[in-house]
Design a protein around this motif. Structure first.
Motif, PDB file in Angstrom:
ATOM      1  N   SER A   1     -16.838   6.934 -19.373  1.00 58.17           N
ATOM      2  CA  SER A   1     -15.836   6.307 -20.230  1.00 58.17           C
ATOM      3  C   SER A   1     -16.418   5.804 -21.550  1.00 58.17           C
ATOM      4  O   SER A   1     -15.676   5.503 -22.484  1.00 58.17           O
ATOM      5  N   ILE A   2     -17.737   5.707 -21.649  1.00 59.86           N
ATOM      6  CA  ILE A   2     -18.357   5.160 -22.856  1.00 59.86           C
ATOM      7  C   ILE A   2     -18.401   6.229 -23.939  1.00 59.86           C
ATOM      8  O   ILE A   2     -18.885   7.339 -23.724  1.00 59.86           O
ATOM      9  N   VAL A   3     -17.865   5.892 -25.105  1.00 54.33           N
ATOM     10  CA  VAL A   3     -17.886   6.785 -26.253  1.00 54.33           C
ATOM     11  C   VAL A   3     -19.159   6.558 -27.058  1.00 54.33           C
ATOM     12  O   VAL A   3     -19.852   7.500 -27.438  1.00 54.33           O
ATOM     13  N   ARG A   4     -19.473   5.274 -27.308  1.00 56.27           N
ATOM     14  CA  ARG A   4     -20.640   4.961 -28.136  1.00 56.27           C
ATOM     15  C   ARG A   4     -21.037   3.503 -27.942  1.00 56.27           C
ATOM     16  O   ARG A   4     -20.197   2.643 -27.712  1.00 56.27           O
ATOM     17  N   ILE A   5     -22.336   3.250 -28.072  1.00 54.92           N
ATOM     18  CA  ILE A   5     -22.869   1.884 -28.099  1.00 54.92           C
ATOM     19  C   ILE A   5     -23.742   1.791 -29.332  1.00 54.92           C
ATOM     20  O   ILE A   5     -24.668   2.582 -29.503  1.00 54.92           O
ATOM     21  N   GLU A   6     -23.428   0.835 -30.213  1.00 51.05           N
ATOM     22  CA  GLU A   6     -24.170   0.664 -31.467  1.00 51.05           C
ATOM     23  C   GLU A   6     -24.747  -0.739 -31.532  1.00 51.05           C
ATOM     24  O   GLU A   6     -24.070  -1.698 -31.192  1.00 51.05           O
ATOM     25  N   GLU A   7     -25.973  -0.864 -32.004  1.00 48.82           N
ATOM     26  CA  GLU A   7     -26.528  -2.184 -32.308  1.00 48.82           C
ATOM     27  C   GLU A   7     -26.164  -2.469 -33.749  1.00 48.82           C
ATOM     28  O   GLU A   7     -26.476  -1.679 -34.644  1.00 48.82           O
TER      29      GLU A   7
ATOM     30  N   LEU B   1     -26.743  -7.699 -31.224  1.00 52.44           N
ATOM     31  CA  LEU B   1     -25.296  -7.605 -31.051  1.00 52.44           C
ATOM     32  C   LEU B   1     -24.940  -6.135 -30.953  1.00 52.44           C
ATOM     33  O   LEU B   1     -25.389  -5.323 -31.766  1.00 52.44           O
ATOM     34  N   TYR B   2     -24.144  -5.790 -29.942  1.00 51.15           N
ATOM     35  CA  TYR B   2     -23.768  -4.406 -29.700  1.00 51.15           C
ATOM     36  C   TYR B   2     -22.262  -4.224 -29.829  1.00 51.15           C
ATOM     37  O   TYR B   2     -21.491  -5.056 -29.350  1.00 51.15           O
ATOM     38  N   LYS B   3     -21.876  -3.128 -30.462  1.00 51.32           N
ATOM     39  CA  LYS B   3     -20.479  -2.706 -30.509  1.00 51.32           C
ATOM     40  C   LYS B   3     -20.333  -1.622 -29.448  1.00 51.32           C
ATOM     41  O   LYS B   3     -20.985  -0.590 -29.516  1.00 51.32           O
ATOM     42  N   VAL B   4     -19.489  -1.885 -28.450  1.00 52.06           N
ATOM     43  CA  VAL B   4     -19.304  -0.961 -27.330  1.00 52.06           C
ATOM     44  C   VAL B   4     -17.915  -0.340 -27.455  1.00 52.06           C
ATOM     45  O   VAL B   4     -16.912  -1.045 -27.468  1.00 52.06           O
ATOM     46  N   THR B   5     -17.871   0.985 -27.554  1.00 46.50           N
ATOM     47  CA  THR B   5     -16.618   1.722 -27.655  1.00 46.50           C
ATOM     48  C   THR B   5     -16.452   2.518 -26.371  1.00 46.50           C
ATOM     49  O   THR B   5     -17.340   3.279 -25.991  1.00 46.50           O
ATOM     50  N   PHE B   6     -15.295   2.310 -25.682  1.00 43.61           N
ATOM     51  CA  PHE B   6     -15.073   2.998 -24.415  1.00 43.61           C
ATOM     52  C   PHE B   6     -13.594   3.317 -24.216  1.00 43.61           C
ATOM     53  O   PHE B   6     -12.723   2.722 -24.866  1.00 43.61           O
TER      54      PHE B   6
END
Length: 106
Positions: A71-77, A5-10
């Protein structure tokens, strides 16, 4: 083993979006990141998070979200899903569409 599961911040239109997805990969389109299988809360009760509902309305029918890399700030698993949010990029405050009140202009 469960699917990751990924948290995508953009960034999008002056706002910071935080969404959860099951698949994130380099896109076939150069300079884009593919985000697939978006995850939303399924609330059967009366109390509904307006931000989650707004995100579901905006992205619920999306098969693949192609985000520009800039545009992507961060992608976290992550281990488990948190609250999906929309924040103002300048202040960091949550953006919530107020419930329309009778007699007040929109």
């Amino acid at each position: 083993m469960s699917k990751p599961l990924y948290k995508v911040t953009f960034l999008n239109a002056g706002k910071v979006y935080e969404l959860y997805a099951r698949q994130v990969a380099s896109g076939a389109l150069w300079g884009f990141t593919e985000v697939r299988d978006l995850v939303f809360d399924v609330n059967a009760g009366v109390v509904v998070d307006p931000t989650e509902e707004r995100l579901r309305d905006e992205f619920g029918q999306t098969r693949v979200l192609h985000l520009p890399m800039q545009s992507i700030v961060r992608i976290e698993e992550v281990e488990r899903k948190g609250t999906s949010t929309i924040r103002d990029a300048g202040t960091g405050e949550k953006v919530v569409t107020p419930f329309p009140m009778p007699g007040k202009p929109r």
